[in-house]
Design an enzyme around this catalytic site. Structure first.
Site, PDB file in Angstrom:
ATOM      1  N   ASP A  25       0.755  -1.205  -0.066  1.00  0.00           N
ATOM      2  CA  ASP A  25      -0.063   0.010   0.039  1.00  0.00           C
ATOM      3  C   ASP A  25       1.036   1.228  -0.077  1.00  0.00           C
ATOM      4  OD1 ASP A  25      -2.620   1.448   0.586  1.00  0.00           O
ATOM      5  OD2 ASP A  25      -1.463   2.082   2.373  1.00  0.00           O
ATOM      6  N   ASP A  27      -0.079   5.169   0.920  1.00  0.00           N
ATOM      7  CA  ASP A  27      -0.372   6.092   2.160  1.00  0.00           C
ATOM      8  C   ASP A  27      -0.572   5.506   3.363  1.00  0.00           C
ATOM      9  OD1 ASP A  27      -1.146   8.838   0.568  1.00  0.00           O
ATOM     10  OD2 ASP A  27      -2.192   7.362  -0.574  1.00  0.00           O
ATOM     11  N   THR A 118      -2.541   1.148  -4.522  1.00  0.00           N
ATOM     12  CA  THR A 118      -3.055   2.157  -3.667  1.00  0.00           C
ATOM     13  C   THR A 118      -4.443   2.491  -4.023  1.00  0.00           C
ATOM     14  OG1 THR A 118      -2.705   4.516  -3.137  1.00  0.00           O
ATOM     15  CG2 THR A 118      -1.830   3.740  -5.367  1.00  0.00           C
ATOM     16  N   SER A 119      -5.093   3.236  -2.821  1.00  0.00           N
ATOM     17  CA  SER A 119      -6.518   3.681  -2.998  1.00  0.00           C
ATOM     18  C   SER A 119      -6.517   5.002  -3.701  1.00  0.00           C
ATOM     19  CB  SER A 119      -7.130   3.498  -1.703  1.00  0.00           C
ATOM     20  OG  SER A 119      -7.465   2.367  -1.367  1.00  0.00           O
ATOM     21  N   LYS A 150     -10.192  -0.670  -3.446  1.00  0.00           N
ATOM     22  CA  LYS A 150     -10.520  -1.250  -1.819  1.00  0.00           C
ATOM     23  C   LYS A 150     -11.664  -0.672  -1.094  1.00  0.00           C
ATOM     24  CE  LYS A 150      -5.372  -1.102  -1.344  1.00  0.00           C
ATOM     25  NZ  LYS A 150      -4.136  -0.429  -0.897  1.00  0.00           N
ATOM     26  N   ASP A 175      -1.587  -0.689   6.076  1.00  0.00           N
ATOM     27  CA  ASP A 175      -1.831   0.147   7.123  1.00  0.00           C
ATOM     28  C   ASP A 175      -3.084   0.201   7.520  1.00  0.00           C
ATOM     29  OD1 ASP A 175      -2.601   3.460   6.627  1.00  0.00           O
ATOM     30  OD2 ASP A 175      -2.311   2.054   5.191  1.00  0.00           O
TER      31      ASP A 175
END
Length: 233
Positions: A25, A27, A118-119, A150, A175
């Site tokens: 991931d 962020d 990543t989102s 996600k 995270d």
């Protein structure tokens, strides 16, 4: 559910093996963007008349999926475009998290297939990676690349596909609970959580291992594969 471990525990069976790829991931895992994220969403909430408390519990979920639960359908496209604009233009204070650059370099030097999943949308991911100058892998999967981001498994599946690796042979580092649940649904073989943005107690039910950040993770990488050989708290 994966069996969590603490710093005094041996590695669980799921992590006592070599992995053919690592999916990160971004962020909260590789970079600290929480200040920019908070500022951006507070501004967006003010503009769209949304109580910021309604955002609680959605960390790790894509902006598009989050907005779908906050606004009527006729306002969502405009609202999504607006948060993209706000976030893209606010990269102040974004920094690389401890251990992230070192681990990415070590994996690259050992020829381990690696991707960021990543989102963030493609433009936002590019803005944040450029701002931090993080030495990132060539494969970056964003929310712009999948129909369902996600907490659905699609981004992790696409990351593994682009690397040419079975998801079961992928180590995932996340995270957020939503991201871990998505990775588990994708069938990823190892799940490591970092406590940069969420509490250990929230992450432990979803991860095989929880550490404070990537500097606490000892990874041995060679000949295109890697394995975890130790960890701190």
């Amino acid at each position: 559910m994966p069996e969590p471990v603490t710093s005094s525990d041996p590695l669980p069976d799921a992590l006592r093996r070599s992995f053919a790829a690592v999916l990160f991931d971004m962020d909260g895992t590789l970079i600290d963007s929480i200040g920019a994220v908070t500022r951006s969403w507070l501004r967006w909430c003010e503009e769209y008349g949304v109580d910021p408390q309604r955002l609680v519990g959605f960390h790790g979920v894509t902006a598009e999926n989050l907005i779908a639960g906050l606004l009527p359908e006729e306002r969502r496209v405009e609202a999504f475009a607006r948060i993209r604009e706000i976030e893209r233009n606010d990269v102040e204070g974004i920094v690389v998290l401890p251990g992230a650059a070192e681990l990415l370099r070590a994996l690259a030097d050992a020829g381990v297939p690696t991707a960021i999943v990543t989102s963030s949308t493609d433009d936002l991911a590019e803005a944040r990676l450029t701002a931090t100058r993080l030495p990132h892998p060539p494969v970056v999967v964003t929310a712009s690349d999948v129909e369902r981001g996600k907490p659905f498994p699609d981004p992790w599946l696409l990351g593994a596909e682009r690397l040419g690796v079975d998801p079961a042979d992928c180590l995932v580092v996340e995270d957020a609970v939503a991201g871990l649940q998505a990775a588990r649904a994708a069938g990823c073989g190892g799940l490591v959580a970092v406590t940069n943005t969420m509490e250990r107690a929230e992450l432990e039910p979803e991860a095989h291992l929880v550490v404070r950040d990537l500097s606490a993770l000892r990874v041995e990488a060679a000949d295109g594969t890697c394995r975890i050989v130790g960890h701190g708290a």
